[in-house]
Design an enzyme around this catalytic site. Structure first.
Site, PDB file in Angstrom:
ATOM      1  N   HIS A   1       0.818  -1.222   0.000  1.00 40.37           N
ATOM      2  CA  HIS A   1       0.000   0.000   0.000  1.00 40.37           C
ATOM      3  C   HIS A   1       0.853   1.274   0.000  1.00 40.37           C
ATOM      4  O   HIS A   1       0.728   2.116  -0.876  1.00 40.37           O
ATOM      5  CB  HIS A   1      -0.908   0.027   1.235  1.00 40.37           C
ATOM      6  CG  HIS A   1      -1.796  -1.157   1.403  1.00 40.37           C
ATOM      7  ND1 HIS A   1      -2.875  -1.437   0.579  1.00 40.37           N
ATOM      8  CD2 HIS A   1      -1.763  -2.156   2.322  1.00 40.37           C
ATOM      9  CE1 HIS A   1      -3.469  -2.553   0.991  1.00 40.37           C
ATOM     10  NE2 HIS A   1      -2.823  -2.998   2.041  1.00 40.37           N
TER      11      HIS A   1
HETATM   12  O1  RIB Z   1      -4.708   0.230   5.095  1.00 38.49           O
HETATM   13  C1  RIB Z   1      -3.338   0.173   4.823  1.00 38.49           C
HETATM   14  C2  RIB Z   1      -2.568   1.122   5.681  1.00 38.49           C
HETATM   15  O2  RIB Z   1      -2.707   0.771   7.066  1.00 38.49           O
HETATM   16  C3  RIB Z   1      -1.056   1.073   5.406  1.00 38.49           C
HETATM   17  O3  RIB Z   1      -0.491   2.347   5.594  1.00 38.49           O
HETATM   18  C4  RIB Z   1      -0.556   0.127   6.459  1.00 38.49           C
HETATM   19  O4  RIB Z   1       0.820   0.348   6.781  1.00 38.49           O
HETATM   20  C5  RIB Z   1      -1.418   0.506   7.636  1.00 38.49           C
HETATM   21  O5  RIB Z   1      -0.874   1.696   8.207  1.00 38.49           O
END
Ligand code: RIB
Ligand code: CA
Length: 322
Positions: A242
């Site tokens: 992500h």
């Molecule tokens: O939903 C994904 C996010 O939540 C990413 O930034 C992961 O590291 C958590 O922080």
């Protein structure tokens, strides 16, 4: 080449580690500092993990700042790997990296005010709950003048969240901070789950990290230890990275497609943290975000793996990087 001045606000986090290592290996970016927030795990461990990542990168010039230990209003929630705490010393040791005395919020405020004076605005890369960013905006109205844009991994519009059915974790963990940021008037580039789930790092691509010296091996070990794949949900092998999409957009925005739209967040009730994007302008609000809806999966993963493998490159003086 003019380097883009950025601050990374983060809750490391395995995908945060990929994003931070990618940024610290990218000559296009001038990382002014790493501000840390509670999120995936508790603050004392996100700070330790951020210091471990800086030590892995060899970029001991990049300062780490501890920020908010919890959200503005709601009760604390952590990521699904909260039990991991700090990254295992066997995978990543902290060396002699320590956080600065100055708080993350004071660092963001000081940097933004300096940017106003210098005329060179900062890009804020928000890859965790937005608490530090919101607190900086609340505490000094001039902060927004020093910030060019906020590039954030957050939100879910069609791909429902994975921490709760109705919300993506970063917004879910501090919806009031998200509300403040979305209403700040600062240009927002948003990387929602809808897009980040389109790019899945496979086992064989993870293997290429290992060409990246100690940093690459550690990232391989982290991604192996905390398997992010979910073939039942995602329909194929591989797991999302992500947060690294934020850094990839800064380097190669052409890898993404998006739409200017109005984004809002629910801050009350059971489904607190739910985000909506008014793609068809039903509310007649002025757009407040460029929401990314598509990613060139191969282009993104090649850029990520290439930058991580770069940690294994021969140093200018002929020695292998750490
Ligand atoms: O939903 C994904 C996010 O939540 C990413 O930034 C992961 O590291 C958590 O922080
Ligand atoms: Ca994160």
């Amino acid at each position: 080449m003019k380097r883009l001045k950025i601050i990374i606000d983060t809750d490391p986090g395995v995908d945060d580690a990929a994003a931070i290592l990618m940024a610290l290996a990218s000559p296009e970016l001038d990382v002014l500092g790493i501000s840390v927030v509670a999120g995936n795990v508790a603050l004392q461990n996100t700070v330790i993990n951020a210091c471990k990542i800086v030590n892995l990168s060899g970029r001991h010039d990049v300062p780490v700042y501890a920020g908010a230990a919890g959200p503005l209003v709601r009760q604390q929630v952590y990521g699904k790997y909260a039990h991991i705490g700090a990254f295992d010393d066997e995978i990543a040791d902290i060396g002699n990296i320590k956080p600065e005395q100055e708080s993350a919020v004071d660092f963001i405020i000081r940097s933004a005010k300096a940017a106003v004076t210098s005329g060179e605005q900062i890009t804020l890369c928000s890859i965790g709950p937005m608490t530090n960013v919101a607190l900086a905006l609340i505490q000094h109205p001039d902060v927004r003048l020093g910030i060019k844009q906020i590039v954030s991994m957050g939100g879910a519009f069609t791909a429902m969240g994975h921490r709760t059915p109705w919300a993506e974790f970063n917004i879910y963990a501090d919806p009031h901070a998200g509300d403040i940021v979305f209403k700040s008037g600062i240009p927002i580039i948003l990387m929602p789950l809808d897009m980040t789930f389109q790019a899945l790092l496979t086992q064989s691509q993870m293997e290429t990290f290992r060409a990246g010296g100690k940093a690459g091996q550690a990232l391989f070990d982290l991604f192996t230890a905390f398997d992010r794949s979910d073939p039942n949900r995602l329909g194929r092998e591989g797991g999302p990275v992500h947060d690294a999409t934020v850094i990839a957009w800064l380097i190669k925005p052409e890898l993404f497609k998006g739409h200017e739209t109005y984004v809002g967040v629910q801050i009350t009730g059971l489904t607190m943290g739910y985000t909506y994007a008014d793609f068809y302008n039903k509310l007649n609000h002025v757009p407040n975000a460029l929401v990314m809806t598509e990613i060139d999966e191969a282009g993104f993963l090649n850029l990520l793996t290439e930058r991580i493998a770069g940690y294994g490159a021969v140093h200018h003086n002929g020695e292998k990087q750490p």
